[in-house]
Design a protein around this motif. Structure first.
Motif, short mmCIF file in Angstrom:
data_model
loop_
_atom_site.label_atom_id
_atom_site.label_comp_id
_atom_site.label_asym_id
_atom_site.label_seq_id
_atom_site.Cartn_x
_atom_site.Cartn_y
_atom_site.Cartn_z
N PHE A 1 -4.94 3.27 9.39
CA PHE A 1 -4.19 2.20 9.37
C PHE A 1 -3.47 1.94 7.85
O PHE A 1 -2.12 1.79 7.61
CB PHE A 1 -4.81 0.99 9.70
N GLY A 2 -4.34 2.14 6.80
CA GLY A 2 -3.81 2.19 5.71
C GLY A 2 -2.88 3.32 5.26
O GLY A 2 -1.74 2.84 4.59
N VAL A 3 -3.14 4.52 5.82
CA VAL A 3 -2.05 5.38 5.54
C VAL A 3 -0.52 5.05 6.29
O VAL A 3 0.58 5.28 5.62
CB VAL A 3 -2.42 7.01 6.29
N VAL A 4 -0.82 4.62 7.56
CA VAL A 4 0.55 3.90 8.27
C VAL A 4 1.07 3.02 7.04
O VAL A 4 2.32 3.12 7.13
CB VAL A 4 0.24 3.41 9.44
N LEU A 5 0.42 2.01 6.57
CA LEU A 5 0.98 0.88 5.79
C LEU A 5 1.65 1.64 4.59
O LEU A 5 2.81 1.13 4.13
CB LEU A 5 -0.22 0.18 5.34
N LEU A 6 1.16 2.79 4.10
CA LEU A 6 1.74 3.55 2.92
C LEU A 6 3.06 4.38 3.36
O LEU A 6 3.81 4.27 2.50
CB LEU A 6 0.79 4.74 2.38
N LEU B 1 8.78 4.12 3.52
CA LEU B 1 10.23 3.80 4.27
C LEU B 1 11.14 2.57 3.62
O LEU B 1 12.29 2.74 3.42
CB LEU B 1 9.83 3.44 5.86
N VAL B 2 10.33 1.55 3.16
CA VAL B 2 11.03 0.43 2.60
C VAL B 2 11.65 0.94 1.25
O VAL B 2 12.64 0.69 1.04
CB VAL B 2 9.99 -0.70 2.41
N SER C 1 11.61 -5.24 -3.56
CA SER C 1 10.38 -4.90 -4.66
C SER C 1 9.33 -5.89 -4.15
O SER C 1 7.90 -5.39 -4.15
CB SER C 1 10.64 -4.88 -5.88
N ASN C 2 9.57 -7.01 -3.69
CA ASN C 2 8.43 -8.16 -3.11
C ASN C 2 7.68 -7.27 -1.83
O ASN C 2 6.52 -7.48 -1.97
CB ASN C 2 9.02 -9.27 -2.94
N ILE C 3 8.68 -6.95 -1.11
CA ILE C 3 8.07 -6.37 0.29
C ILE C 3 7.42 -5.31 -0.09
O ILE C 3 6.10 -5.22 0.36
CB ILE C 3 9.36 -6.33 1.33
N LEU C 4 7.76 -4.15 -0.88
CA LEU C 4 7.02 -3.25 -1.22
C LEU C 4 5.64 -3.58 -1.84
O LEU C 4 4.76 -2.98 -1.32
CB LEU C 4 7.99 -2.49 -2.19
N SER C 5 5.68 -4.47 -2.84
CA SER C 5 4.56 -4.60 -3.45
C SER C 5 3.33 -5.22 -2.30
O SER C 5 2.04 -5.19 -2.43
CB SER C 5 4.53 -5.49 -4.75
N LEU C 6 3.95 -6.32 -1.38
CA LEU C 6 3.37 -6.68 -0.47
C LEU C 6 2.43 -5.59 0.69
O LEU C 6 1.40 -5.55 0.69
CB LEU C 6 3.84 -7.74 0.38
N VAL C 7 3.40 -4.64 0.90
CA VAL C 7 2.80 -3.57 1.73
C VAL C 7 1.66 -2.67 0.79
O VAL C 7 0.87 -2.29 1.58
CB VAL C 7 3.91 -2.69 2.18
#
Ligand SMILES: Nc1ncnc2c1ncn2[C@@H]1O[C@H](COP(=O)(O)OP(=O)(O)O)[C@@H](O)[C@H]1O
Ligand SMILES: [Mg+2]
Length: 486
Positions: A22-27, A32-33, A56-62
């Motif tokens: 799941f962590g890898v999928v998030l990475l 992708l983002v 950048s906000n979404i990116l740091s969140l993910v």
């Protein structure tokens, strides 16, 4: 319980790889983002749109979310208890089809239920599988022993219990490697533990005479496998150390081969002319004593109005130890003569039968040692054999063990390289019912000197305590002599 699925490896893994995935999928999602952001930037640049592209906000969140998930996976792995660990290992082995599907499950069938609980020596793994054939569920000992890895690499199935109703099977696993090496070492007679009803083979392995159902013992094993030493260290020394009781308790030892034992006082051996009449007399006296003690116990029961056991009224165990039992049998006349109508093999066997089957309630116990394990079925009368609830086989082989135990009882036993004092044993005392491996105590003092001293004091000296002290001293002296000579 859900349907079993073929080729579904991840489904049967522990949570760790699933969380990691799941962590890898998030990475990947974060990547992708970022890509989308770059793509959007280049398009707005080319088209000269005046929009701010900032993911950048979404990116740091993910990314923080994936970091959290990785942390969770690590925590889950570290904090997972042994019981759950073992449960996942066994479940994967039974369910993941790449491991061979030992339960022969088919698509959609109900998955096995694996429950792990702690026991005092290891773990109990309960396997319940409605869909599988019960024979498959009950023959997993090799599969379970084989799948224990890493931290549990030393664990193996040591016992198995099938549910009487045939619903589930309990497999008991223990750290067999550390157990294999455990052994009590007695440096002096004072180290030998001595309790009224318990005899200790190891610090954590004992037989409780108060709980054994059939308390005669058969001790088998080839020559020099450790039988006599074991009987001395586990039964004779502890019982002699207690001294006699007020009911004429006795320890009768018979050495038909006139070997080391016969050098001790009060040990009976055949007369020079080969006669064993005096041995038969001693066994007859032992049996009479048993009858007398039983009467005393019965009187106590009557006056107390409830069941009273031998150890409740201050009786101490009586032992009849027949070393190399087969040799003794051979020495009795097959037929009684007219002059001596009571001196024959039949009389001897009759007495043994009575002592073996009725002795326990009077605290009178029979111990037989034999070099031929086959005595367990052929050479021993069925009644005596059945009365032998304590069974020991030194330097065991499966072939010999089959004379002493049923093949089901031996399913979990594996042959190894054994040395003197190594044995398989069982006792029907509710604790040691399943056959298991154990090393008998190693003695670092002269056991025959100690035995001789204790025997002479047991029979002459009323004060057993001073007897023990004196014997301790003599053994300490003989041990230091040994050291000097060594
Ligand atoms: N528990 C033990 N640990 C280590 N060595 C043992 C043990 N029991 C016996 N031995 C060794 O094996 C030898 C033979 O033992 P013994 O009891 O006489 O065998 P058996 O009665 O089966 O012929 C002993 O002299 C001793 O050196
Ligand atoms: Mg012997």
């Amino acid at each position: 319980m859900s349907g079993w699925r073929k080729d579904s490896y991840l489904r049967y893994c522990s949570p760790t790889p699933k969380i990691l995935l799941f962590g890898v999928v998030l990475l990947i999602l974060a990547g992708l983002v970022k890509l989308i952001e770059l793509f959007a930037l280049s398009i707005t640049k080319q088209l000269r749109f005046d929009v701010v592209v900032d993911f950048s906000n979404i990116l740091s969140l993910v990314i923080s979310l994936s970091a959290f998930v990785f942390l969770l996976a690590i925590l889950e792995r570290i904090l997972r208890g042994n019981k759950r660990n073992i449960m996942y290992i066994v479940r994967k082995r039974l369910c993941a089809s790449c491991y061979g599907n030992p339960l022969r499950l088919r698509e959609g069938e109900i998955e096995p239920l694996v429950i792990v609980s702690r026991t005092d020596k290891g773990y109990k793994i309960t396997v319940d599988c409605i869909s599988a054939n019960f024979d498959d569920v009950s023959s997993l000992e090799m599969v379970i022993s084989g799948c224990m890895r890493n931290k549990y690499g030393n664990y193996a199935v040591v016992a198995k219990e099938e549910d009487i109703a045939g619903r589930f099977v309990d497999y008991y696993i223990e750290d067999v490697v550390s157990n294999y090496n455990k052994q009590s070492v007695y440096k002096a007679l004072s180290d030998v533990p001595s309790y009224l009803t318990k005899v200790f083979i190891r610090k954590d392995v004992y037989i409780d005479y108060a709980r054994v159902l059939n308390s005669s013992a058969i001790v088998a094993g080839r020559s020099r496998s450790g039988k006599t030493t074991a009987i001395i260290s586990v039964f004779l020394l502890p019982i002699l150390k207690q001294g006699r009781d007020d009911y004429g308790s006795t320890v009768v030892i018979v050495d038909p081969k006139s070997a080391e034992l016969s050098l001790c006082p009060h040990v009976l051996s055949p007369a020079p002319d080969g006669s064993v009449e005096h041995i038969l007399e001693a066994i007859r006296d032992f049996n009479l004593l048993r009858v007398e003690r039983q009467k005393i116990i019965n009187d106590f029961c009557r006056s107390e109005g409830k069941a009273v056991k031998w150890f409740d009224i201050g009786m101490k165990p009586c032992i009849l130890f027949l070393d190399e039992f087969v040799s003794i049998q051979d020495m009795f006349p097959k037929k009684a003569s007219k002059e001596k109508p009571d001196y024959s093999l039949v009389d001897f066997q009759g007495l043994l039968r009575q002592i073996a089957t009725q002795g326990a309630s009077a605290g009178c116990f029979l111990i037989l040692s034999t070099a031929e394990a086959s005595v367990g079925t052929g050479g021993l009368e069925t009644a005596v054999n059945n009365a032998c609830g304590i069974r020991v086989l030194f330097k065991p082989s499966l072939e010999e063990a089959r004379y002493l135990w049923s093949s089901e009882a031996l399913e979990v036993m594996r042959e190894r390289q054994y040395s003197a004092g190594d044995a398989w044993f069982s006792a029907d005392d509710g604790i040691n019912n399943s056959v298991r491996f154990v090393k008998f105590p190693r003695l670092e003092f002269g056991e025959y000197v100690a035995l001789a001293d204790l025997l002479s004091m047991y029979y002459n000296d009323a004060d057993a305590h001073s007897a023990e002290c004196e014997a301790n001293e003599r053994c300490a002296v003989s041990a230091s002599d040994d050291e000097k000579t060594a």
